[in-house]
Each structure stands twice: as structure tokens, then as C-alpha cells.
Scaffold this active site. Structure first.
Site, PDB file in Angstrom:
ATOM      1  N   THR A 187       0.926  -1.115   0.058  1.00  0.00           N
ATOM      2  CA  THR A 187       0.121  -0.079   0.040  1.00  0.00           C
ATOM      3  C   THR A 187       0.993   1.178  -0.036  1.00  0.00           C
ATOM      4  OG1 THR A 187      -2.018  -1.023   1.132  1.00  0.00           O
ATOM      5  CG2 THR A 187      -1.596   1.075   1.201  1.00  0.00           C
TER       6      THR A 187
ATOM      7  N   TYR B  71      -8.422   0.571  -3.216  1.00  0.00           N
ATOM      8  CA  TYR B  71      -7.245   1.297  -4.027  1.00  0.00           C
ATOM      9  C   TYR B  71      -6.420   0.044  -4.529  1.00  0.00           C
ATOM     10  CZ  TYR B  71      -4.833  -0.198   0.112  1.00  0.00           C
ATOM     11  OH  TYR B  71      -4.277  -0.875   1.348  1.00  0.00           O
TER      12      TYR B  71
ATOM     13  N   THR C 147       1.539  -4.202   4.321  1.00  0.00           N
ATOM     14  CA  THR C 147       1.550  -4.613   5.649  1.00  0.00           C
ATOM     15  C   THR C 147       1.129  -5.815   5.984  1.00  0.00           C
ATOM     16  OG1 THR C 147      -0.727  -3.330   5.822  1.00  0.00           O
ATOM     17  CG2 THR C 147       1.394  -2.019   6.484  1.00  0.00           C
ATOM     18  N   ASP C 148       0.509  -6.414   5.091  1.00  0.00           N
ATOM     19  CA  ASP C 148      -0.301  -7.932   5.344  1.00  0.00           C
ATOM     20  C   ASP C 148       0.734  -8.797   5.985  1.00  0.00           C
ATOM     21  OD1 ASP C 148      -2.459  -6.644   5.156  1.00  0.00           O
ATOM     22  OD2 ASP C 148      -2.917  -7.526   3.169  1.00  0.00           O
TER      23      ASP C 148
ATOM     24  N   LYS D  60       0.580  -7.138  12.781  1.00  0.00           N
ATOM     25  CA  LYS D  60      -0.364  -6.309  12.316  1.00  0.00           C
ATOM     26  C   LYS D  60      -1.721  -6.722  13.119  1.00  0.00           C
ATOM     27  CE  LYS D  60      -3.000  -4.527   8.511  1.00  0.00           C
ATOM     28  NZ  LYS D  60      -2.865  -4.591   6.699  1.00  0.00           N
TER      29      LYS D  60
ATOM     30  N   GLU E 180      -1.811 -28.167  28.368  1.00  0.00           N
ATOM     31  CA  GLU E 180      -2.803 -28.172  27.426  1.00  0.00           C
ATOM     32  C   GLU E 180      -2.475 -29.759  26.875  1.00  0.00           C
ATOM     33  OE1 GLU E 180      -5.563 -27.291  26.889  1.00  0.00           O
ATOM     34  OE2 GLU E 180      -5.399 -25.260  27.740  1.00  0.00           O
TER      35      GLU E 180
HETATM   36  N1  LIG Z   1      -1.564  -1.872   3.883  1.00  0.00           N
HETATM   37  C1  LIG Z   1      -0.909  -2.862   2.918  1.00  0.00           C
HETATM   38  O1  LIG Z   1       0.098  -2.870   2.833  1.00  0.00           O
HETATM   39  C2  LIG Z   1      -2.124  -3.921   2.520  1.00  0.00           C
HETATM   40  C3  LIG Z   1      -1.697  -4.561   1.273  1.00  0.00           C
HETATM   41  N2  LIG Z   1      -2.700  -5.822   1.034  1.00  0.00           N
HETATM   42  C4  LIG Z   1      -0.178  -5.411   1.279  1.00  0.00           C
HETATM   43  O2  LIG Z   1       0.025  -6.038   2.103  1.00  0.00           O
HETATM   44  O3  LIG Z   1       0.523  -5.079   0.377  1.00  0.00           O
END
Ligand SMILES: NC(=O)C[C@H](N)C(=O)O
Length: 337
Positions: free
Chosen positions: A20, A34, A100-101, A173, A294
Site C-alpha cells: 500500500t 485502492y 503491511t499484510d 499487524k 494443554e
Molecule cells: N496496507 C497494506 O500494505 C495492505 C496490502 N494488502 C499489502 O499488504 O500489500
């Protein structure tokens, strides 16, 4: 005079991978709708002219993808390029722009395999650059500030999001949409404000120069997959993943890595057939799995992931299994990294 300042500034290379932070939307109101991975690294750098006050910056486009599509081969490609740059006398720090994923996976991978004390900072954004209040510019500025700071050396791979400096091992995240998305159960290591870093903690786990793993000795990663624990779960997914070639299965378990009585026999059987079983927890930010709590791990010959979430456990298992297939060794590695 200008040449003099350039000499004093650190040399930082920005390796761009997409995400992103390189995204673009149709309107400034599109903060969540986007396309990721659209803008090239030179445009990203040109978008933050203040980077030139912090460091001599140059960019390289390593790939251009949304991070949910990153493969093990992509990880190896990126890791090898980071190692080459880290060896160069002309490079003082490395920044990786990333979606970020799966940013937490890549950051942890590099933390395990890069034999350097030079700063490596992974950074992304929650909003594309075209959106109102886009966060990528400042996150990138902060990443270059941290990568060019001598104080950042030897602290493992770092992540700069939302003004915080996080350990690439611990950070995850934890929230989506919001810019305050990245959290660690153990807290950030520091803050970065107006181009200056402020440190408060050091990582306790083995990383980078103290790691027994080296990207230069890794040419492929074994297949490790994750199956999720929940009420009414069956053993179908576990068996299918193993049949499809998984050398280890991460159990993304409920609570402290508990395993349904409907799944236990299949996991015992898979272990007997050579598949490593690693118990983790999908409890957000607080999953903490202990041996023989467990489940009788000693008896089953299973491994526990301790505080690593399932996706980080997958990374460590893959890296560890390039060196050992012994479950006791694997468990030692899970305690130490
Ligand atoms: N905020 C992001 O970067 C999400 C995006 N789907 C990615 O991980 O490339």
C-alpha cells in the site's frame, strides 16, 4: 559545501517490494479501496524530498506486489539482496518498503538470516499515497531516519510504523484500516519523532549477527503450513496440508495452543509419519504456549511456538528446518529466537 554534507550523511538503500505504501486510489477519499503496488521506488523517494536531509538515498525495485502474495522464493530473493548490500562498504543502512499484510513475516525472516549489524528497517503504510492523511510519507521518512542512525546498529531488524520503532521479531499487524495497526505484546523498542530516534528497550532473543542462520547458505525453504483451531474443527485441513507436502504443520490453536480431541489423533499420526507438529496460538497479541500445558508435548514429540504467532512460527520453522529435522533441536530454536 554540498559535497561535504553528502559525505557526512549515511548511505541508505531503499529496497521497494510494493504494498500500500506504493498504492494508488481513484480519489483522495479512497483510504481503503485502492490498488497496492502501483508506484515505483523512484517516485516514492521523489515524494519525500526531506529524505535528502537525513541520508544519501537511492532506490531499487526488488519486486512490485501486494504483500499477501509474497512467496518463499520472494523472501529468498529479497533476503539475498539485503545481504549483498549489507556487505557493501558504501551502504550504511537498508530500508525495505513492504505491504503491511505480511510485513511481520518478512521482518522476522530477515531478523533470523541477515548476518549484519547494519540497520535494516521494514516499513509500510495503511493508506495509499493518494489518500487524505496518507501515512506512507512519514513512515518512510522515519524508516530512513532510523536506518541512518548509528544507534540502530545491532538491534535486529526494525519496523517503523505510526512513529514507533518496533522489533521485527515481535511486531504484528493487530488492527486493520487504522494507521495505528502494528503492535507487539512486549511493547515498541522506541519512538522516532522529527527524524530523531529515542530508544527504550533491546530485544532479548537471538537475531542477525548472533543467529546461527545465514541467508547465504539457504537456497530453498521447506513447505510449512498453518491450520486453524476453532469450535467443531475437524482434522481435514491438517491431513490435506500434510498430504500436499507440508514438512511441518503450525497449529494456530485456541487459547494456549489447545487442540481439539477430534484433531489430536491425526496430529499424533502425522508426527509418527515424520511431519513436525508445532503448537501456536491464534490469541491476538497474547498467545503464549508452554510445553506440556494443554497437551503432552513430550509424549507426542510435538514442539511449542511459545509467544510466536502462527505466521511467525511458520517463518522460524522453515528457517530452522533448513538445518535440522530433529524435534528437540527445533524446540531449542523456538526458545532461543
Ligand atoms: N496496507 C497494506 O500494505 C495492505 C496490502 N494488502 C499489502 O499488504 O500489500
Amino acid at each position: 559545501k554540498e559535497a561535504e554534507t553528502q559525505q557526512k550523511l549515511a548511505n541508505v538503500v531503499i529496497l521497494a517490494t510494493g504494498g500500500t505504501i506504493a498504492g494508488a486510489g481513484a480519489s483522495a477519499a479512497n483510504s481503503a479501496t485502492y490498488q497496492a503496488a502501483k508506484v515505483g521506488v523512484d517516485k516514492l523517494i521523489a515524494g519525500v524530498p526531506e529524505l535528502a536531509d537525513l541520508a544519501n538515498v537511492r532506490g531499487e525495485q526488488v519486486m512490485q506486489i501486494a504483500s499477501e502474495s509474497i512467496s518463499n522464493d520472494d523472501l529468498l530473493k529479497l533476503g539475498k539482496r539485503v545481504a549483498e548490500l549489507a556487505e557493501s562498504k558504501d551502504v550504511d543502512g537498508i530500508v525495505i518498503t513492504h505491504g503491511t499484510d505480511t510485513l511481520e513475516e518478512t521482518a522476522y525472516f530477515l531478523n533470523l538470516v541477515e548476518k549484519t549489524d547494519k540497520p535494516i528497517v521494514v516499513v509500510g503504510s495503511m493508506r495509499p499515497g493518494t489518500a487524505m492523511s496518507a501515512d506512507g510519507m512519514l513512515n518512510l521518512y522515519n524508516a530512513v531516519a532510523v536506518a541512518s542512525d548509528k544507534q540502530s546498529r545491532g538491534k535486529g531488524v526494525l519496523v517503523t510504523m505510526n512513529d514507533e520503532i518496533q522489533s521485527g521479531r515481535d511486531v504484528s499487524k493487530a488492527v486493520n484500516i487504522k494507521t495505528e495497526a502494528f503492535k507487539s505484546a512486549w511493547g515498541p523498542m522506541g519512538m522516532v519523532v522529527e527524524g530523531k530516534s529515542y530508544w527504550f528497550r533491546l530485544p532479548a532473543k537471538r537475531h542477525t549477527v548472533n543467529s546461527e542462520f545465514d541467508i547465504k547458505q539457504i537456497s530453498s525453504l521447506p513447505q510449512v503450513d498453518i491450520a486453524y483451531g476453532y469450535g467443531n474443527v475437524t482434522d481435514t485441513a491438517y491431513k490435506a496440508l500434510a498430504q500436499n507436502g507440508a514438512k511441518a504443520l503450525i497449529h494456530a490453536g485456541t487459547g494456549n495452543g489447545s487442540v481439539s480431541s477430534r484433531v489430536v489423533p491425526a496430529l499424533q499420526e502425522l508426527r509418527k509419519n515424520g511431519v513436525q507438529i508445532i503448537r501456536s496460538s491464534h490469541v491476538n497479541q497474547g498467545g503464549f504456549v508452554l510445553r506440556n500445558a494443554e497437551q503432552p508435548d513430550d509424549k507426542n514429540d510435538w514442539v511449542v511456538a511459545h509467544d510466536l504467532n502462527p505466521q511467525k512460527a511458520r517463518i522460524l520453522a522453515m528457517v530452522a528446518m533448513t538445518r535440522t529435522q530433529d524435534s528437540k533441536e527445533l524446540q531449542r530454536i523456538f526458545w532461543e529466537y
